[in-house]
Motif scaffolding. Structure first.
Motif, short mmCIF file in Angstrom:
data_model
loop_
_atom_site.label_atom_id
_atom_site.label_comp_id
_atom_site.label_asym_id
_atom_site.label_seq_id
_atom_site.Cartn_x
_atom_site.Cartn_y
_atom_site.Cartn_z
N SER A 163 -23.30 63.55 27.62
CA SER A 163 -23.59 63.65 26.20
C SER A 163 -22.30 63.47 25.40
N PHE A 164 -22.47 63.03 24.15
CA PHE A 164 -21.29 62.81 23.31
C PHE A 164 -21.71 62.73 21.86
N GLU A 165 -20.69 62.75 20.99
CA GLU A 165 -20.91 62.59 19.55
C GLU A 165 -20.67 61.14 19.16
N ILE A 166 -21.45 60.67 18.20
CA ILE A 166 -21.27 59.32 17.66
C ILE A 166 -20.37 59.40 16.44
N ASP A 167 -19.34 58.58 16.40
CA ASP A 167 -18.36 58.59 15.32
C ASP A 167 -18.72 57.49 14.32
N PRO A 168 -19.11 57.84 13.10
CA PRO A 168 -19.49 56.81 12.13
C PRO A 168 -18.33 55.92 11.71
N GLY A 169 -17.11 56.34 11.97
CA GLY A 169 -15.95 55.52 11.65
C GLY A 169 -15.64 54.47 12.69
N HIS A 170 -16.30 54.56 13.84
CA HIS A 170 -16.12 53.57 14.89
C HIS A 170 -17.18 52.48 14.78
N TYR A 171 -16.85 51.31 15.27
CA TYR A 171 -17.72 50.15 15.13
C TYR A 171 -18.83 50.18 16.17
N THR A 172 -20.08 50.04 15.74
CA THR A 172 -21.20 49.86 16.65
C THR A 172 -21.59 48.40 16.61
N GLY A 198 -12.75 62.23 22.67
CA GLY A 198 -12.68 63.62 23.08
C GLY A 198 -14.01 64.33 23.15
N SER A 199 -15.12 63.65 22.81
CA SER A 199 -16.41 64.34 22.71
C SER A 199 -17.31 64.13 23.93
N ILE A 200 -16.92 63.31 24.88
CA ILE A 200 -17.79 62.96 26.01
C ILE A 200 -17.65 64.01 27.11
N ASN A 201 -18.78 64.58 27.55
CA ASN A 201 -18.78 65.57 28.61
C ASN A 201 -20.00 65.39 29.50
N GLY A 202 -19.82 65.63 30.81
CA GLY A 202 -20.93 65.53 31.74
C GLY A 202 -20.56 64.73 32.97
N LEU A 224 -18.45 60.25 38.40
CA LEU A 224 -17.31 60.63 37.59
C LEU A 224 -17.64 61.91 36.83
N THR A 225 -16.82 62.93 36.99
CA THR A 225 -16.95 64.13 36.18
C THR A 225 -16.08 63.98 34.95
N ILE A 226 -16.68 64.15 33.77
CA ILE A 226 -15.99 63.88 32.50
C ILE A 226 -15.83 65.17 31.71
N GLU A 227 -14.62 65.45 31.27
CA GLU A 227 -14.34 66.58 30.40
C GLU A 227 -13.55 66.08 29.20
N ASN A 228 -14.11 66.27 28.02
CA ASN A 228 -13.44 65.87 26.79
C ASN A 228 -13.00 64.40 26.83
N SER A 229 -13.91 63.56 27.32
CA SER A 229 -13.73 62.09 27.37
C SER A 229 -12.76 61.61 28.44
N LYS A 230 -12.33 62.50 29.33
CA LYS A 230 -11.39 62.10 30.38
C LYS A 230 -12.00 62.33 31.76
N ILE A 231 -11.78 61.39 32.68
CA ILE A 231 -12.24 61.53 34.05
C ILE A 231 -11.37 62.57 34.75
#
Length: 343
Positions: A163-172, A198-202, A224-231
């Motif tokens: 799960s993660f947060e979507i950043d409206p300032g980033h380009y989709t 920094g928002s990706i976890n799981g 891959l185990t992800i904590e705060n967007s880092k493997i």
């Protein structure tokens, strides 16, 4: 209709790029590119009245910035600054390389697309045979819903749950077959999202191809185990160890940071080991690791020495807690209706 390489090339040049008479179209390739595809696109650009130019280099030892040491960086950059259209057919892609960054920063008229390792069958399957207008309506609806969401969750039967947060300032980016405006475009059939850093976890599980270092499906799913967007942990079979060694070889913390996620929605895409096609297998999601362009995540992007991608097949997706896709199939009624041509 009998789709040939020539008609698929015309669709790319005339329909997707909207090439006009007098425009400069630069095609890049390396020693491992399929030159029959390059020639077909060059001929199509000529028929459209454009000035077509092919630049071929020896195959670099790496991709992105890792290709820089093997490139004529200044000469290639100078040529790309004059392009209206740049389509790269390189085996080792130049996306995110220094010439790419310079061209994107300084050439505000350029339309770019990365078509790594394209061969005639792939060109026909993912461009020539695709009903672009139907696909466009479907993809634009999912893009709008994703951009307006705050949170996204993805699971797969292989064990992915992230799960993660979507950043409206980033380009989709919605690559739905329209490359007529300046900017970075990719092969039809992908929606790319750069989450809030920094928002990706799981847990992310690659059960499709991973490129680099393989270009094939690993011997066992890579977990891959992800904590705060880092493997923070890599598990799996022997290929998981090879993958971890590859990331560590860069001696760069940025190569353990998650970069982006993308939906795959090309009706003709199949899992072949070519990452450009594999990323678009219908109902998959793809995760990028490492470098993020400042154009995708202004103002600075995410620095890293290179970039790699892995595929999660048969994905289920929730936006703000509402499920829209279940194991690769639409469950939202309106999206299901729009995707009827495929499902």
């Amino acid at each position: 209709m009998n789709i040939t390489l020539e008609t698929a090339a015309d669709k790319l040049v005339k329909e997707i790029f909207g090439v006009k008479a007098g425009e400069t179209v630069i095609l890049t390739a390396d020693d491992d590119s399929d030159m029959s595809v390059v020639q077909a696109v060059k001929d199509s650009a000529k028929r459209a009245g454009a000035h077509a130019m092919v630049i071929s280099v020896p195959t670099p030892g790496g991709v992105g910035k890792a290709a820089d040491p093997d490139l004529p960086v200044d000469a290639l950059s100078a040529a790309l600054l004059c392009a209206d259209v740049w389509i790269e057919f390189n085996h080792q892609w130049l996306l995110y390389s220094t010439p790419f960054e310079r061209a994107e920063a300084e050439n505000k008229k350029m339309r770019y697309m990365c078509l790594v390792d394209f061969n005639p069958e792939l060109m026909i399957r993912t461009i020539g045979n695709v009903e672009t207008e139907q696909l466009k309506r479907f993809m634009l609806e999912i893009t709008a819903r994703t951009k307006n969401a705050k949170n996204m969750r993805v699971t797969t039967p292989a064990g992915c749950d992230v799960s993660f947060e979507i950043d409206p300032g980033h380009y989709t980016a919605c690559d739905c077959g329209n490359a007529t405006v300046p900017g970075i475009h990719m092969l039809t059939g992908q929606i790319n999202v750069v989450p809030r850093f920094g928002s990706i976890n799981g847990v992310i599980v690659f059960d499709g191809s991973v490129t680099p270092p393989f270009g094939t499906t690993p011997d066992a799913p890579i977990r891959l185990t992800i904590e705060n967007s880092k493997i923070v942990k890599i598990e799996g079979g022997s290929d998981a160890a090879v993958f971890e060694k590859h990331l560590k070889s860069f001696e760069d913390e940025g190569m353990f940071k998650l970069a982006h996620i993308a939906y795959g929605f090309n009706p003709g895409a199949i899992l072949t080991g070519n990452i450009v096609e594999d990323e678009r297998v219908w109902g998959s999601t793809e995760w990028g690791i490492g470098y993020v362009s400042p154009f995708d995540a202004p103002p600075h992007g995410q620095d890293a020495k290179s970039h790699c991608d892995g595929i999660c097949l048969n994905s289920s997706v929730w936006l703000d807690g509402v499920q829209i896709m279940d194991e690769g199939k639409m469950v939202d009624p309106y999206l299901k209706e729009l995707a009827a041509f495929r499902e």
